[in-house]
Design a protein around this motif. Structure first.
Motif, short mmCIF file in Angstrom:
data_model
loop_
_atom_site.label_atom_id
_atom_site.label_comp_id
_atom_site.label_asym_id
_atom_site.label_seq_id
_atom_site.Cartn_x
_atom_site.Cartn_y
_atom_site.Cartn_z
N UNK A 368 88.56 26.24 28.00
CA UNK A 368 89.91 25.95 28.49
C UNK A 368 90.96 26.48 27.52
N UNK A 369 90.70 26.45 26.26
CA UNK A 369 91.65 26.97 25.28
C UNK A 369 91.62 28.49 25.25
N UNK A 370 90.41 29.06 25.36
CA UNK A 370 90.31 30.52 25.42
C UNK A 370 91.09 31.06 26.61
N UNK A 371 91.01 30.33 27.73
CA UNK A 371 91.73 30.77 28.93
C UNK A 371 93.24 30.76 28.73
N UNK A 372 93.70 29.97 27.77
CA UNK A 372 95.14 29.91 27.48
C UNK A 372 95.51 30.77 26.29
N UNK A 373 94.61 31.64 25.91
CA UNK A 373 94.91 32.61 24.88
C UNK A 373 94.69 32.16 23.46
N UNK A 374 94.08 31.00 23.28
CA UNK A 374 93.78 30.53 21.93
C UNK A 374 92.48 31.18 21.47
N UNK A 375 92.50 31.97 20.39
CA UNK A 375 91.27 32.65 19.98
C UNK A 375 90.28 31.69 19.31
N UNK A 376 89.02 32.15 19.25
CA UNK A 376 88.01 31.38 18.52
C UNK A 376 88.45 31.21 17.07
N UNK A 377 88.17 30.01 16.51
CA UNK A 377 88.51 29.79 15.12
C UNK A 377 88.97 28.37 14.86
N UNK A 378 89.41 28.11 13.64
CA UNK A 378 89.79 26.74 13.27
C UNK A 378 90.92 26.18 14.13
N UNK A 379 91.88 27.05 14.56
CA UNK A 379 92.99 26.53 15.37
C UNK A 379 92.48 25.98 16.69
N UNK A 380 91.56 26.67 17.30
CA UNK A 380 90.99 26.19 18.56
C UNK A 380 90.35 24.82 18.36
N UNK A 381 89.58 24.66 17.29
CA UNK A 381 88.93 23.38 17.03
C UNK A 381 89.93 22.26 16.79
N UNK A 382 91.01 22.57 16.05
CA UNK A 382 92.02 21.54 15.78
C UNK A 382 92.71 21.09 17.06
N UNK A 383 93.06 22.04 17.92
CA UNK A 383 93.73 21.69 19.17
C UNK A 383 92.82 20.86 20.09
N UNK A 384 91.58 21.30 20.18
CA UNK A 384 90.64 20.57 21.04
C UNK A 384 90.44 19.15 20.52
N UNK A 385 90.37 19.02 19.21
CA UNK A 385 90.17 17.70 18.62
C UNK A 385 91.41 16.84 18.80
N UNK A 386 92.56 17.44 18.76
CA UNK A 386 93.80 16.68 18.96
C UNK A 386 93.86 16.10 20.37
N UNK A 387 93.47 16.91 21.36
CA UNK A 387 93.46 16.40 22.74
C UNK A 387 92.39 15.32 22.88
N UNK A 388 91.26 15.55 22.26
CA UNK A 388 90.18 14.55 22.35
C UNK A 388 90.62 13.23 21.72
N UNK A 389 91.28 13.26 20.56
CA UNK A 389 91.73 12.03 19.90
C UNK A 389 92.72 11.28 20.79
N UNK A 390 93.62 12.02 21.45
CA UNK A 390 94.57 11.37 22.38
C UNK A 390 93.83 10.73 23.55
N UNK A 391 92.86 11.47 24.10
CA UNK A 391 92.06 10.97 25.24
C UNK A 391 91.32 9.69 24.85
N UNK A 392 90.75 9.65 23.65
CA UNK A 392 90.07 8.44 23.17
C UNK A 392 91.06 7.29 23.01
N UNK A 393 92.23 7.59 22.42
CA UNK A 393 93.22 6.54 22.22
C UNK A 393 93.73 5.97 23.54
#
Length: 422
Positions: A368-393
């Protein structure tokens, strides 16, 4: 007419003794005029609780193993030569396992590897056993044969070696741990001074034992009713130092047992070790005990992970279950409750709620992030984790569309140089 047990035949009404498969096997073993007797745990335990009906039973007979191999299959018994070089065969009948061992006498002992001869003498065979409470036997009529005072010891909560304690230990150093294990199950203070003295004097012999055998004894000792007092004796005799290089946290274990008495032996072990050993030492202990990879990882997690707050509420508990899975989350919550002195009722209520929680799958993935132009790497992981943390909260309620909207909001904030949504 009376229902009182016959003092001459205290085991006559034992369910396992009267079972048809037991009667049939006894008849086969004694068909040529040689007596067979039940021995060991079934006798010992049924003297304490006449209602027991164990499925694993031990017998002793003067019949030689090769003769058993000839006769029993011909009489319709399924037989396995499980320990033939030691004179043992196993019969399986109607779900029961009967381990049949030919009477033996010791000729010479080399630690665990004793040189033995077959015997026709039940008392001689009983003299080879470790403790008086394990040296009793009974015949087909339920008569008890007790050459060393095992019944009186059992009633009094005494665990004594048969014969000279240090000699018994030198025959098999695992008997040190077996002493503490049986004392934890059957003993009442004070422990036998001669046994404690022998265990202390021979403790170095534990270094010769395989990790599997030590692990097996610990797995039986730690769940026993008197485990805490037995562990105190293990410390006092110097035996603990041959097993673990640091003192055990007995107080934490006591608190754990007060609020989670159903804790398995492994969680009890972790309670004893947590905060006492670093990761390297824990790995060395796991290797010594020959733990499986899964057991090693569980021990490391329970002994090193930060403990959660068991008072933080259901939402925090659900996030923990989502991250770690219920079994590990449950164990960590039990340890945390023991640390904080949480009442048993509060812990039980929380765990009951969490046991019914089925964590949903996170709706997004890296694609889903790649489809929005976010390349592989630490930034992709941080963004995905940020959404996941919000979803958990949000208690896992937002669906895929809501999670994508949250991701888009984060990307927009990044593009504008603004902090992400709170």
């Amino acid at each position: 007419m009376t229902d009182a047990p016959d003092p001459e035949r205290p085991l006559a009404r034992a369910r396992w003794l009267q079972a048809p498969e037991s009667r049939a096997l006894l008849a086969a073993l004694e068909a040529e005029g040689k007596q067979a007797r039940f021995v060991g745990g079934c006798v010992r335990d049924t003297l304490l609780d006449p209602t027991l009906d164990p499925q694993d039973l031990d017998l002793a007979t003067p019949e030689r193993p090769e003769r058993l191999l000839e006769r029993l299959p011909a009489l319709g018994f399924h037989l396995m030569p499980t320990g033939l070089k030691h004179g043992t065969v196993t019969v399986i009948a109607h779900g029961r396992h009967f381990e049949i061992t030919t009477l033996r006498r010791d000729v010479a002992c080399f630690g665990r590897h004793a040189e033995v001869e077959f015997s026709d003498d039940f008392e001689e065979d009983a003299a080879r056993r470790d403790f008086t409470i394990n040296a009793m036997s009974c015949d087909r009529e339920g008569r008890l044969f007790d050459y060393f005072g095992g019944r009186a010891d059992l009633a009094a909560g005494r665990v004594r070696f048969v014969g000279e304690p240090r000699q018994r230990i030198r025959e098999d150093y695992l008997r040190i741990l077996r002493f503490f294990r049986f004392w934890a199950r059957f003993g009442r203070p004070p422990a036998d001074p001669a046994a404690l003295e022998a265990c202390a004097a021979e403790a170095a012999g534990l270094d010769r034992l395989s990790g599997e055998r030590i692990r097996g004894e610990l797995a039986r000792l730690l769940p026993a009713p008197g485990a805490l007092e037995a562990l105190r004796l293990i410390e006092a005799t110097g035996v603990r130092a041959r097993l673990v290089p640091v003192p055990l946290d007995l107080e934490r274990l006591a608190r754990l047992l007060a609020i989670a008495p159903e804790a398995d032996w492994f969680l009890r072990l972790a309670a004893l070790l947590r905060g006492r050993l670093d990761r390297v030492s824990l790995l060395a202990l796991a290797a010594r005990l020959r733990l499986s990879n899964a057991e090693r990882d569980r021990l490391l997690a329970l002994a090193t992970l930060e403990l959660p707050d068991p008072t933080a509420g259901r939402a925090a508990g659900e996030r923990l279950v989502y991250r770690l899975g219920f079994p590990l989350a449950r164990d960590l919550l039990c340890l945390a409750a023991a640390e904080r002195g949480l009442p048993a009722e509060a812990l039980a209520a929380l765990l009951a709620e969490l046991s019914r929680f089925e964590p949903p799958a996170f709706p997004l993935g890296g694609a889903d992030l790649l489809a929005r132009g976010v390349p592989q790497g630490p930034r992709l992981g941080r963004l995905l984790e940020a959404v996941r943390a919000w979803w958990e909260a949000e208690r896992f309620r937002p669906d895929r569309a809501a999670c994508l909207a949250r991701l888009d909001a984060l990307l927009a904030a990044e593009a504008d140089g603004r902090p992400g949504p709170g």
